[in-house]
Scaffold this motif. Structure first.
Motif, PDB file in Angstrom:
ATOM      1  N   ILE A  61       0.842  -1.202   0.000  1.00  0.00           N
ATOM      2  CA  ILE A  61       0.000   0.000   0.000  1.00  0.00           C
ATOM      3  C   ILE A  61       0.877   1.252   0.000  1.00  0.00           C
ATOM      4  N   VAL A  62       1.899   1.256   0.827  1.00  0.00           N
ATOM      5  CA  VAL A  62       2.811   2.405   0.889  1.00  0.00           C
ATOM      6  C   VAL A  62       3.521   2.586  -0.446  1.00  0.00           C
ATOM      7  N   LYS A  63       3.979   1.501  -1.029  1.00  0.00           N
ATOM      8  CA  LYS A  63       4.656   1.561  -2.335  1.00  0.00           C
ATOM      9  C   LYS A  63       3.733   2.161  -3.396  1.00  0.00           C
ATOM     10  N   LYS A  64       2.481   1.749  -3.424  1.00  0.00           N
ATOM     11  CA  LYS A  64       1.527   2.293  -4.400  1.00  0.00           C
ATOM     12  C   LYS A  64       1.304   3.786  -4.187  1.00  0.00           C
ATOM     13  N   ILE A  65       1.218   4.204  -2.928  1.00  0.00           N
ATOM     14  CA  ILE A  65       1.033   5.622  -2.627  1.00  0.00           C
ATOM     15  C   ILE A  65       2.228   6.433  -3.127  1.00  0.00           C
ATOM     16  N   ILE A  66       3.423   5.960  -2.827  1.00  0.00           N
ATOM     17  CA  ILE A  66       4.634   6.678  -3.241  1.00  0.00           C
ATOM     18  C   ILE A  66       4.735   6.743  -4.760  1.00  0.00           C
ATOM     19  N   GLU A  67       4.507   5.618  -5.410  1.00  0.00           N
ATOM     20  CA  GLU A  67       4.686   5.573  -6.858  1.00  0.00           C
ATOM     21  C   GLU A  67       3.557   6.249  -7.628  1.00  0.00           C
ATOM     22  N   SER A  68       2.467   6.589  -6.961  1.00  0.00           N
ATOM     23  CA  SER A  68       1.412   7.364  -7.624  1.00  0.00           C
ATOM     24  C   SER A  68       1.571   8.863  -7.376  1.00  0.00           C
ATOM     25  N   ASP A  69       2.511   9.238  -6.522  1.00  0.00           N
ATOM     26  CA  ASP A  69       2.754  10.652  -6.231  1.00  0.00           C
ATOM     27  C   ASP A  69       3.384  11.325  -7.451  1.00  0.00           C
ATOM     28  N   PRO A  70       2.952  12.551  -7.773  1.00  0.00           N
ATOM     29  CA  PRO A  70       3.542  13.247  -8.925  1.00  0.00           C
ATOM     30  C   PRO A  70       5.047  13.484  -8.786  1.00  0.00           C
ATOM     31  N   TYR A  71       5.559  13.539  -7.569  1.00  0.00           N
ATOM     32  CA  TYR A  71       7.009  13.705  -7.407  1.00  0.00           C
ATOM     33  C   TYR A  71       7.746  12.456  -7.881  1.00  0.00           C
ATOM     34  N   TRP A  72       7.189  11.293  -7.647  1.00  0.00           N
ATOM     35  CA  TRP A  72       7.835  10.062  -8.124  1.00  0.00           C
ATOM     36  C   TRP A  72       7.647   9.929  -9.635  1.00  0.00           C
ATOM     37  N   LYS A  73       6.428  10.133 -10.098  1.00  0.00           N
ATOM     38  CA  LYS A  73       6.120   9.947 -11.517  1.00  0.00           C
ATOM     39  C   LYS A  73       6.881  10.915 -12.412  1.00  0.00           C
ATOM     40  N   ASN A  74       7.304  12.052 -11.877  1.00  0.00           N
ATOM     41  CA  ASN A  74       7.993  13.060 -12.683  1.00  0.00           C
ATOM     42  C   ASN A  74       9.461  13.224 -12.325  1.00  0.00           C
ATOM     43  N   GLY A  75      10.015  12.270 -11.593  1.00  0.00           N
ATOM     44  CA  GLY A  75      11.458  12.260 -11.333  1.00  0.00           C
ATOM     45  C   GLY A  75      11.946  13.235 -10.276  1.00  0.00           C
ATOM     46  N   ILE A  76      11.054  13.787  -9.481  1.00  0.00           N
ATOM     47  CA  ILE A  76      11.468  14.687  -8.396  1.00  0.00           C
ATOM     48  C   ILE A  76      12.061  13.852  -7.265  1.00  0.00           C
ATOM     49  N   TRP A  77      11.379  12.761  -6.919  1.00  0.00           N
ATOM     50  CA  TRP A  77      11.973  11.748  -6.042  1.00  0.00           C
ATOM     51  C   TRP A  77      12.679  10.761  -6.954  1.00  0.00           C
ATOM     52  N   THR A  78      13.936  10.510  -6.697  1.00  0.00           N
ATOM     53  CA  THR A  78      14.717   9.673  -7.610  1.00  0.00           C
ATOM     54  C   THR A  78      14.899   8.242  -7.122  1.00  0.00           C
ATOM     55  N   GLU A  79      14.735   8.021  -5.841  1.00  0.00           N
ATOM     56  CA  GLU A  79      14.818   6.681  -5.268  1.00  0.00           C
ATOM     57  C   GLU A  79      14.158   6.715  -3.906  1.00  0.00           C
ATOM     58  N   TYR A  80      13.748   5.547  -3.439  1.00  0.00           N
ATOM     59  CA  TYR A  80      13.181   5.471  -2.094  1.00  0.00           C
ATOM     60  C   TYR A  80      13.352   4.065  -1.555  1.00  0.00           C
ATOM     61  N   GLU A  81      13.237   3.971  -0.239  1.00  0.00           N
ATOM     62  CA  GLU A  81      13.296   2.697   0.464  1.00  0.00           C
ATOM     63  C   GLU A  81      12.196   2.717   1.521  1.00  0.00           C
ATOM     64  N   ILE A  82      11.529   1.598   1.682  1.00  0.00           N
ATOM     65  CA  ILE A  82      10.481   1.455   2.684  1.00  0.00           C
ATOM     66  C   ILE A  82      10.918   0.385   3.684  1.00  0.00           C
ATOM     67  N   LYS A  83      10.719   0.668   4.952  1.00  0.00           N
ATOM     68  CA  LYS A  83      11.009  -0.294   6.006  1.00  0.00           C
ATOM     69  C   LYS A  83       9.853  -0.284   6.995  1.00  0.00           C
ATOM     70  N   GLU A  84       9.472  -1.475   7.451  1.00  0.00           N
ATOM     71  CA  GLU A  84       8.500  -1.534   8.535  1.00  0.00           C
ATOM     72  C   GLU A  84       9.186  -1.027   9.789  1.00  0.00           C
ATOM     73  N   TRP A  85       8.478  -0.219  10.555  1.00  0.00           N
ATOM     74  CA  TRP A  85       9.061   0.470  11.692  1.00  0.00           C
ATOM     75  C   TRP A  85       8.353   0.037  12.967  1.00  0.00           C
ATOM     76  N   ILE A  86       9.122  -0.197  13.992  1.00  0.00           N
ATOM     77  CA  ILE A  86       8.569  -0.525  15.294  1.00  0.00           C
ATOM     78  C   ILE A  86       8.711   0.709  16.177  1.00  0.00           C
ATOM     79  N   GLN A  87       7.605   1.290  16.531  1.00  0.00           N
ATOM     80  CA  GLN A  87       7.629   2.486  17.375  1.00  0.00           C
ATOM     81  C   GLN A  87       7.777   2.031  18.825  1.00  0.00           C
ATOM     82  N   ALA A  88       8.942   2.251  19.383  1.00  0.00           N
ATOM     83  CA  ALA A  88       9.218   1.810  20.748  1.00  0.00           C
ATOM     84  C   ALA A  88       8.598   2.743  21.794  1.00  0.00           C
ATOM     85  N   ILE A  89       8.634   4.023  21.527  1.00  0.00           N
ATOM     86  CA  ILE A  89       8.089   5.005  22.484  1.00  0.00           C
ATOM     87  C   ILE A  89       7.253   6.008  21.716  1.00  0.00           C
TER      88      ILE A  89
END
Length: 89
Positions: A61-89
């Motif tokens: 779901i996160v990947k689809k959101i990022i890749e549908s963003d106009p910044y990704w589709k138009n090369g403003i964001w050039t790369e990205y990485e997604i990681k599941e995050w554990i919120q400790a506090i």
């Protein structure tokens, strides 16, 4: 619900190049925030990196959101990485 972090990079001359897509990008972020998916997103002060936190059922779901963003589709964001995050506090 799981949380995911996104860490990405911007293109060269991002301030000028993002201008035609900025309003559409911001409108999308507002919509994601209203839906409860986007926790926060923004650039580093030097505008070379972007960081975001998402509440989503899965990484796809996160990947689809990022890749549908106009910044990704138009090369403003050039790369990205997604990681599941554990919120400790």
């Amino acid at each position: 619900m799981p949380k995911y972090i996104m860490w990405g990079s911007y293109c060269e001359d991002v301030i000028e190049k993002r201008a035609p897509y900025r309003q559409e990008h911001l409108n999308g972020l507002v919509s994601q925030k209203e839906q409860g998916i986007l926790v926060t997103l923004g650039p580093t002060k030097d505008v070379t990196k972007v960081f975001g936190i998402y509440d989503a059922e899965n990484e796809e779901i996160v990947k689809k959101i990022i890749e549908s963003d106009p910044y990704w589709k138009n090369g403003i964001w050039t790369e990205y990485e997604i990681k599941e995050w554990i919120q400790a506090i």
